[in-house]
Design an enzyme around this catalytic site. Structure first.
Site, PDB file in Angstrom:
ATOM      1  CB  VAL A 233      -0.975  -0.021   1.205  1.00  0.00           C
ATOM      2  CG1 VAL A 233      -1.677   1.319   1.363  1.00  0.00           C
ATOM      3  CG2 VAL A 233      -2.007  -1.130   1.010  1.00  0.00           C
TER       4      VAL A 233
ATOM      5  CG  ASP B 152       9.363   0.070   6.025  1.00  0.00           C
ATOM      6  OD1 ASP B 152       8.290  -0.170   5.452  1.00  0.00           O
ATOM      7  OD2 ASP B 152       9.857  -0.692   6.901  1.00  0.00           O
TER       8      ASP B 152
ATOM      9  CG  LEU C  57      -4.030  -0.924  -3.031  1.00  0.00           C
ATOM     10  CD1 LEU C  57      -3.399  -2.293  -2.947  1.00  0.00           C
ATOM     11  CD2 LEU C  57      -2.956   0.128  -3.132  1.00  0.00           C
ATOM     12  NE  ARG C  58      -8.936  -4.905  -7.982  1.00  0.00           N
ATOM     13  CZ  ARG C  58      -9.513  -4.926  -9.188  1.00  0.00           C
ATOM     14  NH1 ARG C  58     -10.340  -5.889  -9.510  1.00  0.00           N
ATOM     15  NH2 ARG C  58      -9.244  -3.987 -10.081  1.00  0.00           N
TER      16      ARG C  58
ATOM     17  CG  PHE D 106     -14.745 -10.379  -6.081  1.00  0.00           C
ATOM     18  CD1 PHE D 106     -13.795 -10.801  -5.159  1.00  0.00           C
ATOM     19  CD2 PHE D 106     -14.471  -9.260  -6.845  1.00  0.00           C
ATOM     20  CE1 PHE D 106     -12.604 -10.118  -5.001  1.00  0.00           C
ATOM     21  CE2 PHE D 106     -13.286  -8.557  -6.706  1.00  0.00           C
ATOM     22  CZ  PHE D 106     -12.350  -8.986  -5.779  1.00  0.00           C
TER      23      PHE D 106
ATOM     24  N   GLY E  24     -13.417 -21.629  -7.107  1.00  0.00           N
ATOM     25  CA  GLY E  24     -12.044 -22.119  -7.133  1.00  0.00           C
ATOM     26  C   GLY E  24     -11.600 -22.607  -5.775  1.00  0.00           C
TER      27      GLY E  24
ATOM     28  CB  CYS F 116      -6.631  -7.987   2.445  1.00  0.00           C
ATOM     29  SG  CYS F 116      -5.322  -6.753   2.332  1.00  0.00           S
TER      30      CYS F 116
ATOM     31  NE  ARG G 242       1.504 -10.589   2.988  1.00  0.00           N
ATOM     32  CZ  ARG G 242       1.489  -9.269   3.195  1.00  0.00           C
ATOM     33  NH1 ARG G 242       1.553  -8.784   4.412  1.00  0.00           N
ATOM     34  NH2 ARG G 242       1.422  -8.421   2.191  1.00  0.00           N
TER      35      ARG G 242
HETATM   36  P1  NAD Z   1       3.057  -4.702   4.118  1.00  0.00           P
HETATM   37  O1  NAD Z   1       3.315  -5.724   5.152  1.00  0.00           O
HETATM   38  O2  NAD Z   1       3.378  -4.998   2.694  1.00  0.00           O
HETATM   39  O3  NAD Z   1       3.856  -3.349   4.490  1.00  0.00           O
HETATM   40  C1  NAD Z   1       3.842  -2.754   5.741  1.00  0.00           C
HETATM   41  C2  NAD Z   1       5.159  -2.009   5.924  1.00  0.00           C
HETATM   42  O4  NAD Z   1       5.109  -1.236   7.122  1.00  0.00           O
HETATM   43  C3  NAD Z   1       6.374  -2.914   6.071  1.00  0.00           C
HETATM   44  O5  NAD Z   1       7.344  -2.552   5.101  1.00  0.00           O
HETATM   45  C4  NAD Z   1       6.889  -2.654   7.497  1.00  0.00           C
HETATM   46  O6  NAD Z   1       8.282  -2.749   7.609  1.00  0.00           O
HETATM   47  C5  NAD Z   1       6.394  -1.247   7.714  1.00  0.00           C
HETATM   48  N1  NAD Z   1       6.265  -0.835   9.122  1.00  0.00           N
HETATM   49  C6  NAD Z   1       5.723  -1.515  10.168  1.00  0.00           C
HETATM   50  N2  NAD Z   1       5.750  -0.759  11.286  1.00  0.00           N
HETATM   51  C7  NAD Z   1       6.316   0.409  10.950  1.00  0.00           C
HETATM   52  C8  NAD Z   1       6.594   1.613  11.678  1.00  0.00           C
HETATM   53  N3  NAD Z   1       6.267   1.735  12.954  1.00  0.00           N
HETATM   54  N4  NAD Z   1       7.185   2.627  11.007  1.00  0.00           N
HETATM   55  C9  NAD Z   1       7.495   2.510   9.712  1.00  0.00           C
HETATM   56  N5  NAD Z   1       7.247   1.407   8.958  1.00  0.00           N
HETATM   57  C10 NAD Z   1       6.657   0.370   9.576  1.00  0.00           C
HETATM   58  O7  NAD Z   1       1.536  -4.288   4.282  1.00  0.00           O
HETATM   59  P2  NAD Z   1       0.512  -3.852   3.141  1.00  0.00           P
HETATM   60  O8  NAD Z   1       0.064  -5.045   2.382  1.00  0.00           O
HETATM   61  O9  NAD Z   1       1.053  -2.689   2.409  1.00  0.00           O
HETATM   62  O10 NAD Z   1      -0.743  -3.400   4.043  1.00  0.00           O
HETATM   63  C11 NAD Z   1      -0.686  -2.237   4.853  1.00  0.00           C
HETATM   64  C12 NAD Z   1      -2.080  -1.946   5.366  1.00  0.00           C
HETATM   65  O11 NAD Z   1      -2.974  -1.666   4.280  1.00  0.00           O
HETATM   66  C13 NAD Z   1      -2.730  -3.099   6.141  1.00  0.00           C
HETATM   67  O12 NAD Z   1      -3.559  -2.573   7.138  1.00  0.00           O
HETATM   68  C14 NAD Z   1      -3.598  -3.778   5.084  1.00  0.00           C
HETATM   69  O13 NAD Z   1      -4.677  -4.478   5.634  1.00  0.00           O
HETATM   70  C15 NAD Z   1      -4.069  -2.582   4.294  1.00  0.00           C
HETATM   71  N6  NAD Z   1      -4.404  -2.885   2.894  1.00  0.00           N
HETATM   72  C16 NAD Z   1      -3.638  -3.753   2.193  1.00  0.00           C
HETATM   73  C17 NAD Z   1      -3.969  -4.016   0.854  1.00  0.00           C
HETATM   74  C18 NAD Z   1      -3.162  -4.999   0.048  1.00  0.00           C
HETATM   75  O14 NAD Z   1      -3.655  -5.431  -0.996  1.00  0.00           O
HETATM   76  N7  NAD Z   1      -1.961  -5.363   0.465  1.00  0.00           N
HETATM   77  C19 NAD Z   1      -5.063  -3.376   0.253  1.00  0.00           C
HETATM   78  C20 NAD Z   1      -5.790  -2.459   1.007  1.00  0.00           C
HETATM   79  C21 NAD Z   1      -5.452  -2.224   2.333  1.00  0.00           C
END
Ligand code: NAD
Length: 429
Positions: free
Chosen positions: A11, A30, A148-149, A244, A248, A255, A322
């Protein structure tokens, strides 16, 4: 205008690249030294189509120093993980530590915009936390859930169906919405709690559609009907919609499973039963076993059979494994004494230690008693070529993603004698 992104994951990096492409000056922080070093060296810690081009085409700075980001940015997007904690509850510890770090370095009037998926009441509680840590803190907390997906994240971010901003003060909400002035889509302003819960409600609904289709598919299997035809029939009803509904091996990823579990926890916390969500999860957890039973029906006995699992990521165009159903199917097969070889065009590591990893599709099929498609990667269409199919010791395909059309399989069966099973689609007589 400088905007900061905390969390350089799927994200965070997509948000950074897309805002930068629309003219915002972006800084990304990060805590992972490795990720920031990779990004500063011009590399990418994740795979997402179109991301590399967008990131390299614009000036974005990357830092491990949160102080630098907090001091320079008026708008700070929180994009850290909110993984599944004990009892399904969303673990907000990463979010909280980011908020603590921000409060430590500023007393200025800034916006903290929560993109991470968080339970209703989180933005409000984080604002209270910031005031309790520093009584001079003037941070305004906004909810801006992300839809986003993975696999199409850049496109989804640039062309969303809607943008949601949750704020307790309309003017603050409007100011954050103005960051999206170049986005031409409906923009909905609402309370923070509504925005936070809307994200969980959206993911739960989408997951429910998948489980619904899988439930109908298992009935179709027994009733001699085709889930493809049923999907076309019900999906063309605009009240239902076609997306959706594909049956499958079940949903996975970072998520849906965690967000549905978090939703159940939110329900318990507020004394509200959520039976549709409970059953959505229960149906999904059973899908890998349904695929395994199709493999057993084909092979009769699994002990010492060599089975190629094709696809490890939870869907194509991502390297994310995951909660991938492919991993569950591999574990099931290993527990029943089979030898498992894994192949994925993008996933480089081996998420199932007891299994072997194939170097190529052909290599993985060689000497295998069956091929099980767990991710519908385009490369696997090569199985429709008799030469590739003949690489298998026994020509058995279990299509856990309904990747091939039944007509294609019937054509191929005329050339090569084969066994094919999919989800909710019996072969014609
Ligand atoms: P991710 O695990 O890919 O990335 C999270 C990042 O945050 C990591 O790089 C980690 O090192 C960093 N991080 C953790 N704690 C930190 C801190 N205190 N300071 C700075 N960096 C820190 O996660 P993601 O898939 O990008 O998802 C992030 C959020 O967005 C989640 O809540 C998820 O549910 C939501 N989300 C994800 C998606 C998706 O498709 N991946 C879509 C919509 C919403």
């Amino acid at each position: 205008m400088k905007a900061g992104i905390i969390g350089a994951g799927y994200v965070g990096l997509v948000t950074a690249a897309c805002f930068a492409s629309r003219g915002l000056d972006i800084m990304v922080h990060d805590t992972s030294k490795e990720k920031i070093a990779t990004l500063n060296a011009g590399g990418l810690p994740i795979f997402e189509p179109g991301l590399e081009k967008l990131l390299t085409g614009h000036t974005i700075s990357f830092t491990n120093c949160v102080k630098e980001l907090v001091e320079t940015c008026r708008y700070i997007f929180l994009c850290v993980g909110t993984p599944q904690g004990a009892d399904g509850e969303a673990d907000l510890s990463y979010l909280q530590s980011a908020v603590e770090a921000i409060c430590h370095y500023t007393e200025a009037d800034k916006y903290i915009i929560i993109k991470s998926t968080v339970p209703p009441g989180t933005a409000r509680r984080m604002e209270e936390l910031s005031r309790s840590l520093n009584k001079n803190c003037k941070l305004t907390f906004i909810s801006n859930p992300e839809f986003l997906r993975q696999g199409s994240a850049v496109h989804d971010f640039l062309y969303p169906d809607r943008i949601i901003v949750g704020s307790d003060k309309p003017l603050s909400g409007e100011e954050v919405l103005s960051l999206y002035e170049k986005w031409d889509c409906p923009k909905l302003l609402m309370s923070r709690e509504s925005a936070e819960l809307a994200k969980y409600a959206a993911n739960s609904f989408l997951a429910m559609k998948i489980s619904y289709s899988n439930m109908i598919a298992s009935l179709a299997d027994r009733a001699g009907a085709s889930i493809d035809d049923i999907q076309a029939a019900i999906g063309s009803d605009s009240r239902i919609g076609k997306d959706f509904l594909k049956a499958g091996a079940g949903f996975g990823g970072s998520c849906f499973p965690k967000d549905l579990n978090a939703m159940l926890h939110i329900g318990r916390k507020h004394g509200t039963e959520l039976p549709l969500i409970e059953n959505t999860l229960a149906l999904n957890e059973n899908q890998p076993a349904a695929v395994v039973s199709k493999i057993k029906a084909a092979l009769k006995e699994l002990t010492d059979k060599r089975i190629a699992i094709l696809g490890l990521s939870f869907k194509p165009m991502t390297d994310d494994v995951r909660c991938s159903p492919a991993v569950s199917v591999a574990e099931h097969l290993l527990n029943e004494g089979a030898k498992v070889i894994l192949y994925d065009p993008l996933v480089r590591h081996n998420p199932v230690h007891r299994a072997a990893k194939g170097a190529s599709l052909k290599e993985s099929l060689k000497q295998s008693d069956a091929a099980v498609i767990m991710t519908d990667w385009p490369e696997f269409r090569q199985l429709l070529q008799p030469d590739m199919l003949n690489t298998l010791k026994r020509k058995i395909i279990i299509d856990g993603r309904n990747m091939f059309r039944i007509e294609e399989i019937e054509m191929l069966s005329k050339e090569v004698s084969m066994y094919y099973a999919s989800i909710g689609r019996p072969l014609h007589d």
